[in-house]
Design an enzyme around this catalytic site. Structure first.
Site, short mmCIF file in Angstrom:
data_model
loop_
_atom_site.label_atom_id
_atom_site.label_comp_id
_atom_site.label_asym_id
_atom_site.label_seq_id
_atom_site.Cartn_x
_atom_site.Cartn_y
_atom_site.Cartn_z
N GLY A 140 35.22 31.21 37.25
CA GLY A 140 35.82 31.90 38.39
C GLY A 140 35.11 31.74 39.72
O GLY A 140 35.74 31.75 40.77
N ASP A 160 34.16 43.78 37.97
CA ASP A 160 35.21 44.75 37.63
C ASP A 160 34.52 45.94 36.95
O ASP A 160 33.95 46.80 37.62
CB ASP A 160 36.20 44.00 36.73
CG ASP A 160 37.44 44.80 36.35
OD1 ASP A 160 37.61 45.93 36.81
OD2 ASP A 160 38.28 44.28 35.59
N ARG A 212 43.75 29.50 39.64
CA ARG A 212 42.42 29.32 40.25
C ARG A 212 42.46 28.47 41.52
O ARG A 212 41.60 28.57 42.37
CB ARG A 212 41.48 28.61 39.27
CG ARG A 212 41.15 29.38 38.03
CD ARG A 212 39.98 28.72 37.32
NE ARG A 212 39.86 29.17 35.92
CZ ARG A 212 39.27 30.29 35.56
NH1 ARG A 212 38.75 31.10 36.45
NH2 ARG A 212 39.19 30.63 34.28
#
Ligand code: IMP
Ligand code: MG
Length: 177
Positions: A48, A106, A168
């Site tokens: 990511g 997160d 992405r």
């Protein structure tokens, strides 16, 4: 592009690349101020963070090392809570200043595990730079030192972040709509 469709889900434009780019430049400058007199080690968390890391590091104008690690925890749009190292660090980091580069924090489970694993190798210090941060979802205790943007608890894609492997490539960020 105002929206994108990935598998069965529609995502709508949330954050434009121009906003992201401006913020990333600011963080690069902050890192330059903090690390120009030593050689920091950027540890990029795949997959990511690849786009954030690329922008961040190319705007960093002093000597540095760049290494990559990979952990897995997400399936679809939910964290599994189980974090596994998939590609480990091969570099020697003892006594060095580490900056972990993440796409998003997160719940904080992933970054906590990465932090603990790297800390075992006795670095001088570890700082964390994350492009996105979900303060309302965060359950961790470690400080996220450099935050690109704090966002609501939406599931987002783009700028390196994916939904089951897709999305992405978009430089803007889209949220589930
Ligand atoms: P955490 O362990 O709950 O903090 O989750 C961190 C990892 O989950 C991040 O490194 C991402 O790979 C992934 N993740 C968390 N939120 C999102 C999101 O909104 N979109 C895409 N991936 C996410
Ligand atoms: Mg990640």
């Amino acid at each position: 592009m105002q929206e994108c469709i990935l598998y069965d889900k529609k995502f709508i434009l949330s954050i434009s690349y121009s906003e992201i780019e401006k913020r990333v430049r600011e963080i690069s400058k902050e890192l330059e101020m903090a690390y120009q007199y030593e050689t920091p080690v950027f540890v990029v968390v795949l997959n990511g963070a690849f786009m954030f890391a690329s922008d961040l590091i190319k705007n960093y104008g002093f000597n540095c090392e760049v290494h990559f690690i990979k952990y897995s925890s997400y399936e679809g749009i939910q964290s599994t809570g189980q974090v596994n190292s998939v590609i480990g660090l091969t570099a020697e980091i003892k006594g060095k200043s580490i900056i972990i580069i993440e796409d998003i924090v997160d719940t904080g489970i992933t970054i906590q595990k990465i932090y603990e694993d790297l800390n075992k190798q006795d670095p001088k210090e570890i700082k964390i730079a994350s492009m996105f941060f979900k303060p309302k979802a965060y359950r961790g205790s470690i400080k996220i030192d450099y935050i690109g943007m704090s966002i609501p608890n939406d599931f987002i894609v783009g700028y390196g972040l994916d939904y089951d492997g897709l999305g992405r490539n978009y430089k803007d960020v889209f949220k589930l709509g």
